[in-house]
Design a protein around this motif. Sequence first.
Motif, short mmCIF file in Angstrom:
data_model
loop_
_atom_site.label_atom_id
_atom_site.label_comp_id
_atom_site.label_asym_id
_atom_site.label_seq_id
_atom_site.Cartn_x
_atom_site.Cartn_y
_atom_site.Cartn_z
N ASN A 143 42.25 69.86 -11.79
CA ASN A 143 43.59 69.26 -11.85
C ASN A 143 43.84 68.51 -13.16
O ASN A 143 45.00 68.23 -13.51
N ASN A 144 42.76 68.17 -13.86
CA ASN A 144 42.91 67.46 -15.12
C ASN A 144 42.56 68.33 -16.33
O ASN A 144 42.35 67.82 -17.44
N SER A 145 42.53 69.64 -16.08
CA SER A 145 42.32 70.64 -17.15
C SER A 145 41.07 70.36 -17.97
O SER A 145 41.05 70.53 -19.20
N ARG A 146 40.02 69.95 -17.28
CA ARG A 146 38.74 69.73 -17.94
C ARG A 146 37.82 70.93 -17.68
O ARG A 146 38.13 71.77 -16.82
N THR A 147 36.70 70.96 -18.38
CA THR A 147 35.83 72.14 -18.31
C THR A 147 34.44 71.84 -17.77
O THR A 147 33.65 72.78 -17.59
N GLU A 148 34.11 70.57 -17.52
CA GLU A 148 32.76 70.24 -17.06
C GLU A 148 32.48 70.88 -15.71
O GLU A 148 33.34 70.93 -14.82
N THR A 149 31.26 71.36 -15.54
CA THR A 149 30.88 72.04 -14.29
C THR A 149 30.00 71.18 -13.40
O THR A 149 29.67 71.60 -12.29
N SER A 150 29.62 70.00 -13.86
CA SER A 150 28.75 69.14 -13.05
C SER A 150 28.97 67.68 -13.44
O SER A 150 29.47 67.38 -14.54
N LEU A 151 28.55 66.79 -12.57
CA LEU A 151 28.61 65.36 -12.88
C LEU A 151 27.68 65.04 -14.03
O LEU A 151 27.98 64.19 -14.87
N PHE A 152 26.51 65.72 -14.09
CA PHE A 152 25.59 65.54 -15.21
C PHE A 152 26.31 65.78 -16.54
O PHE A 152 26.23 64.98 -17.46
N GLU A 153 27.01 66.91 -16.62
CA GLU A 153 27.69 67.29 -17.86
C GLU A 153 28.78 66.30 -18.20
O GLU A 153 28.95 65.90 -19.37
N LEU A 154 29.54 65.88 -17.20
CA LEU A 154 30.64 64.94 -17.43
C LEU A 154 30.14 63.63 -18.03
O LEU A 154 30.76 63.06 -18.92
N MET A 155 28.99 63.15 -17.57
CA MET A 155 28.49 61.84 -17.98
C MET A 155 27.78 61.87 -19.33
O MET A 155 27.35 60.83 -19.82
N GLN A 156 27.71 63.03 -19.98
CA GLN A 156 27.01 63.14 -21.25
C GLN A 156 27.87 62.72 -22.45
O GLN A 156 27.35 62.45 -23.53
N THR A 157 29.19 62.64 -22.27
CA THR A 157 30.06 62.31 -23.39
C THR A 157 30.82 61.01 -23.12
O THR A 157 31.05 60.63 -21.97
N VAL A 158 31.22 60.36 -24.20
CA VAL A 158 32.01 59.13 -24.08
C VAL A 158 33.32 59.41 -23.35
O VAL A 158 33.73 58.64 -22.46
N ASP A 159 33.96 60.50 -23.71
CA ASP A 159 35.23 60.87 -23.08
C ASP A 159 35.03 61.15 -21.59
O ASP A 159 35.83 60.73 -20.75
N GLY A 160 33.95 61.86 -21.26
CA GLY A 160 33.67 62.18 -19.87
C GLY A 160 33.40 60.93 -19.05
O GLY A 160 33.89 60.80 -17.91
N ARG A 161 32.64 60.01 -19.61
CA ARG A 161 32.35 58.76 -18.89
C ARG A 161 33.61 57.93 -18.69
O ARG A 161 33.81 57.33 -17.63
#
Length: 200
Positions: A143-161
């Motif tokens: 719904n937010n047009s993001r591409t991360e496939t896991s919580l691990f991946e999301l938390m790896q970047t400043v923007d994701g966090r």
Amino acid sequence: MGFNYNQIEDDEMVKHHTHEIDLLNICGGIPIDYANNYLLDINYDNHSFELALNSPEHNVERTLNIRNKSIRNDFMQVYSTGYGIGTNIFINQIIQARKLGIKVFFVSAAKGATFNGYYTWARMGYDFIFDEDKNQFKELIFNNSRTETSLFELMQTVDGRSFWKTNGFWWEGQFMIQPGSKNINALNNYLIQAGIGLSL
């Protein structure tokens, strides 16, 4: 101050080849400044040690299930944030849990006015247990047009966090503590980012 338990708990500690200091470390230990100012309540029921640690610096509650070789991190409150106390508690817990043959941690990663576990535990490397949470995550990302496939991946970047801090939700998590697990690898990445010279 110190330890509070009865004969049944003492008998069970002997039976399971553990000690009150082991259980203190399962709760993360005590900062050196409070080495003589803490109380650990130990209760045993239904194959589990129920632990409640109180100090001037923090409160911690854990359930150590001997039969399932698991620990549930029920509650943690650190009064002085920004000093790495919570991280050190978690590191100490992992080290001690491995010594006792524990395989997995569980947590309810809460979100609320005074609870930030949904973010902190994700930062530490926990991942979703239930399909309901996994599906909610996938929907949030889509719904937010993001591409991360896991919580691990999301938390790896400043923007994701930053995105997760704003949009994350209450979830149920697990953490496999053996070296090389996805959870441990995620934690080690966090420790590198935090400038902590330790690999688990």
